[in-house]
Design an enzyme around this catalytic site. Structure first.
Site: not given
Ligand SMILES: *Cc1c(COP(=O)(O)O)cnc(C)c1O
Length: 376
Positions: A47, A99, A171, A196
């Protein structure tokens, strides 16, 4: 080293005993202590630290140009960690088209615990300035944004946050550091859903925050990761690190395919409008040209007609898959309004696409067939 080389090499030194080029997955939860009580391998308990996570964090920090990265088991866990570093009474300014899950977290969980958020149009710098308050501690932006692929000015927003004594977080999931480096433009933090483009194959969830400088926020994030137990598994860290090796090559093809598809859709009689910053008449084109090195793999388009016609186009594609998410090798199409529900900002005739790595002519033919069948 350039970014393409960093993506291949960082944290990937051949394994000590076997000299394996591809790293092993270290599943052990615990690590041997020396006779003197030290930890000669550098790890004590998984952890607190694990070789696969360490390799991933080193690579992610190198790609974004920060001293350290903190990896989480999902993008939302990364976002949760950043906002959890605030205290009750602190105020957040966030993009109104961030998001969907980010908005849900801020409006629900955190608003109920004394952290209030003002949602603003991040492309309108006067609106961002006006939303700043003496108690604003965090400015949260996302560019390009969902689902209209809007571009906001990273350097300018970073400046507004700095003037207001707040930290700024971008982000950067959609652009990746191959196209855009927010820390170089003044952001304090960069967050990613590594689910992604970083993982890149739609088979692993993950998240990360990269800091511009060591200090209080980094320590808070490490504390939330280790003490809160928000850690990715060794296999998830390994898969994501492997994805990074081909990130540069994949992004180049995602961008090239998306650009060509955007032009194709722009000229299609069954398409009312295309949202893609690579198109010269897109409202974000000039700014994207300044702060991005290419325009990305995400686009959206408004079908001539309404919700029914948009659904019918999605129903008629054969190569492109009907699914949410983005950043993988497969092209995906999605009716965003029905995924997000009643509070959506997506027009009912909008379809969002994550443009994948199939041959561009197959993608064009698939969409042409679906558009013609659906809106006849
Ligand atoms: C998918 C996404 C998230 C959230 O991520 P997860 O891995 O699904 O928790 C946050 N910001 C953006 C721009 C995303 O495309």
């Amino acid at each position: 080293m350039r970014i393409e080389t960093l993506a291949v090499k960082t944290g990937m030194d051949p394994d000590g005993a076997s000299r394996a080029i591809a790293p092993a997955i270290t599943l052990s939860t615990t690590f041997e202590r020396g006779e003197d009580g030290s930890y000669p391998g550098g790890f004590d308990y998984s952890r607190s630290g694990n070789p696969n996570r360490a390799s991933l964090e080193a690579a992610l920090a190198a790609l974004e140009g920060g001293p350290e990265a903190v990896a989480f088991p999902s993008g939302m866990a990364a976002t949760f960690a950043v906002i959890s570093s605030l205290l009750p009474g602190d105020h957040v300014v966030a993009a109104d088209d961030a998001y969907y899950g980010t908005g849900v977290l801020l409006r629900g969980h955190f608003a109920g615990r004394g952290i209030e958020t003002s949602f603003v149009d991040m492309t309108d710098l006067d609106a961002v300035r006006a939303a700043m308050r003496p108690d604003t501690r965090l400015v949260w932006m996302e560019t390009p944004s969902n689902p209209l692929i809007r571009i906001s000015d990273i350097e300018a927003v970073a400046g507004i946050a700095r003037d207001g004594g707040a930290i700024a977080c971008c982000d950067n999931t959609w652009a990746t550091p191959l196209l855009q480096r927010p820390l170089d433009l003044g952001m304090d933090l960069v967050m990613h859903s590594t689910t992604k483009y970083f993982g890149g194959h739609s088979d692993v969830t993950g998240g990360v925050v990269i800091v511009r400088e060591p200090g209080g926020t980094l320590e808070a994030l490490r504390g939330i990761q280790k003490d809160g137990g928000l850690v990715p598994s060794p296999f998830d860290a390994w898969l994501t690190r492997r994805g990074l090796e081909s990130l540069a090559a994949r992004m180049a093809m995602h961008c090239a395919n998306a650009m060509e598809l955007a032009r194709f859709l722009d000229a299609h009689p069954r398409v009312e409008r295309v949202h893609y910053p690579g198109l010269e008449d897109d409202p974000g084109h000039a700014l994207a040209g300044r702060q991005m090195s290419d325009f990305g793999g995400m686009l959206a388009f408004d079908v001539v007609g309404g919700r029914d016609e948009a659904f019918a186009v999605a129903a008629n594609v054969k190569i492109i898959a009907r699914a949410t998410s983005l950043g993988g090798t497969h092209s995906l199409i999605e009716h965003r309004a029905s995924v997000e529900g009643p509070t959506t900002r997506a027009p009912e005739n909008l379809l969002r696409m994550s443009v994948g790595l199939e041959h561009i002519d197959d993608l064009k033919e698939d969409l042409d067939r679906a558009l013609t069948a659906a809106t006849r």
